[in-house]
Scaffold this motif. Structure first.
Motif, PDB file in Angstrom:
ATOM      1  N   MET A   1       2.590   6.829   6.585  1.00 24.03           N
ATOM      2  CA  MET A   1       1.412   6.839   5.865  1.00 24.03           C
ATOM      3  C   MET A   1       0.707   5.442   6.099  1.00 24.03           C
ATOM      4  O   MET A   1       1.222   4.484   5.383  1.00 24.03           O
ATOM      5  CB  MET A   1       1.344   7.584   4.598  1.00 24.03           C
ATOM      6  N   MET A   2      -0.430   5.451   6.368  1.00 22.22           N
ATOM      7  CA  MET A   2      -1.501   4.461   6.495  1.00 22.22           C
ATOM      8  C   MET A   2      -2.088   4.196   5.051  1.00 22.22           C
ATOM      9  O   MET A   2      -2.689   5.113   4.544  1.00 22.22           O
ATOM     10  CB  MET A   2      -2.804   4.347   7.468  1.00 22.22           C
ATOM     11  N   ILE A   3      -1.911   2.916   4.248  1.00 21.56           N
ATOM     12  CA  ILE A   3      -2.463   2.764   2.837  1.00 21.56           C
ATOM     13  C   ILE A   3      -3.849   2.444   3.185  1.00 21.56           C
ATOM     14  O   ILE A   3      -4.201   1.572   3.998  1.00 21.56           O
ATOM     15  CB  ILE A   3      -1.853   1.691   2.123  1.00 21.56           C
ATOM     16  N   PRO A   4      -4.998   3.380   2.620  1.00 19.26           N
ATOM     17  CA  PRO A   4      -6.264   3.047   3.037  1.00 19.26           C
ATOM     18  C   PRO A   4      -6.730   1.701   2.442  1.00 19.26           C
ATOM     19  O   PRO A   4      -6.179   1.169   1.547  1.00 19.26           O
ATOM     20  CB  PRO A   4      -7.035   4.156   2.089  1.00 19.26           C
ATOM     21  N   ALA A   5      -7.653   1.088   3.367  1.00 19.60           N
ATOM     22  CA  ALA A   5      -7.958  -0.144   3.148  1.00 19.60           C
ATOM     23  C   ALA A   5      -8.584  -0.409   1.791  1.00 19.60           C
ATOM     24  O   ALA A   5      -8.195  -1.516   0.854  1.00 19.60           O
ATOM     25  CB  ALA A   5      -8.954  -0.691   4.065  1.00 19.60           C
TER      26      ALA A   5
ATOM     27  N   GLY B   1       0.190  -1.812   7.960  1.00 15.88           N
ATOM     28  CA  GLY B   1      -0.246  -1.254   6.801  1.00 15.88           C
ATOM     29  C   GLY B   1       0.365   0.095   6.409  1.00 15.88           C
ATOM     30  O   GLY B   1      -0.263   0.626   5.543  1.00 15.88           O
ATOM     31  N   ARG B   2       1.333   0.579   7.085  1.00 18.70           N
ATOM     32  CA  ARG B   2       1.994   2.120   6.763  1.00 18.70           C
ATOM     33  C   ARG B   2       3.375   1.620   5.955  1.00 18.70           C
ATOM     34  O   ARG B   2       3.883   0.896   6.050  1.00 18.70           O
ATOM     35  CB  ARG B   2       2.137   2.482   8.287  1.00 18.70           C
ATOM     36  N   VAL B   3       3.445   3.019   5.282  1.00 19.76           N
ATOM     37  CA  VAL B   3       4.811   3.097   4.520  1.00 19.76           C
ATOM     38  C   VAL B   3       5.404   4.367   4.926  1.00 19.76           C
ATOM     39  O   VAL B   3       4.733   5.273   5.397  1.00 19.76           O
ATOM     40  CB  VAL B   3       4.499   3.088   2.821  1.00 19.76           C
ATOM     41  N   LEU B   4       6.733   4.091   5.302  1.00 14.71           N
ATOM     42  CA  LEU B   4       7.406   5.369   5.577  1.00 14.71           C
ATOM     43  C   LEU B   4       7.819   6.018   4.337  1.00 14.71           C
ATOM     44  O   LEU B   4       8.450   5.716   3.340  1.00 14.71           O
ATOM     45  CB  LEU B   4       8.827   5.010   6.259  1.00 14.71           C
ATOM     46  N   LEU B   5       7.517   7.530   4.287  1.00 16.53           N
ATOM     47  CA  LEU B   5       7.646   8.486   3.135  1.00 16.53           C
ATOM     48  C   LEU B   5       9.017   9.044   3.625  1.00 16.53           C
ATOM     49  O   LEU B   5       9.194   9.808   4.444  1.00 16.53           O
ATOM     50  CB  LEU B   5       6.689   9.253   2.874  1.00 16.53           C
ATOM     51  N   PRO B   6       9.826   9.114   2.594  1.00 12.32           N
ATOM     52  CA  PRO B   6      11.367   9.723   2.718  1.00 12.32           C
ATOM     53  C   PRO B   6      11.249  11.248   3.026  1.00 12.32           C
ATOM     54  O   PRO B   6      10.170  12.125   1.898  1.00 12.32           O
ATOM     55  CB  PRO B   6      11.899   9.350   1.518  1.00 12.32           C
ATOM     56  N   LYS B   7      11.792  11.957   3.847  1.00 16.49           N
ATOM     57  CA  LYS B   7      11.631  13.353   4.146  1.00 16.49           C
ATOM     58  C   LYS B   7      11.990  14.109   2.910  1.00 16.49           C
ATOM     59  O   LYS B   7      11.373  14.992   2.553  1.00 16.49           O
ATOM     60  CB  LYS B   7      12.579  13.599   5.371  1.00 16.49           C
ATOM     61  N   PHE B   8      12.972  13.710   2.094  1.00 17.37           N
ATOM     62  CA  PHE B   8      13.478  14.498   1.003  1.00 17.37           C
ATOM     63  C   PHE B   8      12.427  14.726   0.028  1.00 17.37           C
ATOM     64  O   PHE B   8      12.462  15.545  -0.818  1.00 17.37           O
ATOM     65  CB  PHE B   8      15.053  13.901   0.486  1.00 17.37           C
TER      66      PHE B   8
END
Length: 154
Positions: A18-22, A91-98
């Protein structure tokens, strides 16, 4: 950290990033250096904290009597699944699937700022939850905030 405000609509990419909005990223300058922490909310949503805010929560929990069963259970469930997030170069974060599965998040996301944390909702769940606004919101405001308005800054 200043208080966080606003709601932001986002999409997950195929890798659950998910891209963190500016506009939000500007309010989170420490996110790039310290990272963020994501965890389950009390209902079917997720919560993102700055590392500093998360540490404050852990400090509160560390003061609980660890020999009382309710305290043990609360700590266990509150911290269950907590995951550190790092922003990548884009500027993205990887969100865990669980965690995405827990919150029923598929693709469209709403980030709802709540003072010192960010709720992460599936867009449809967010719409449903907030289409049920209390019929008499002013009565709720009076019950929750009424006495505080009279006391001022005691």
């Amino acid at each position: 950290m200043s208080y966080l405000t606003g709601e932001f609509e986002c999409k997950l990419d195929p890798k659950s990033r998910m891209m963190i909005p500016a506009g939000l990223k500007k309010k989170l300058p420490e996110a790039e250096t310290e990272g963020l922490v994501i965890n389950r909310g009390f209902k079917n949503y997720l919560v993102i904290y700055t590392k500093t805010e998360w540490d404050k929560r852990l400090d509160e929990l560390s003061k609980l009597n660890e020999y009382e069963e309710d305290n043990i259970e609360f700590i266990r469930y509150f911290t269950r699944g907590a995951t550190e997030l790092s922003l990548d170069a884009a500027g993205r974060v990887l969100l865990p699937k669980f965690l995405l599965d827990y919150a029923g998040i598929k693709n469209d996301v709403v980030l709802a700022c709540q003072l010192n944390k960010i709720e992460v909702w599936d867009a449809d769940a967010h719409k449903t939850a907030f289409s049920n606004e209390p019929q008499n919101f002013s009565a709720l405001a009076q019950r929750v905030m009424g006495n505080k308005a009279r006391r001022g800054d005691e």
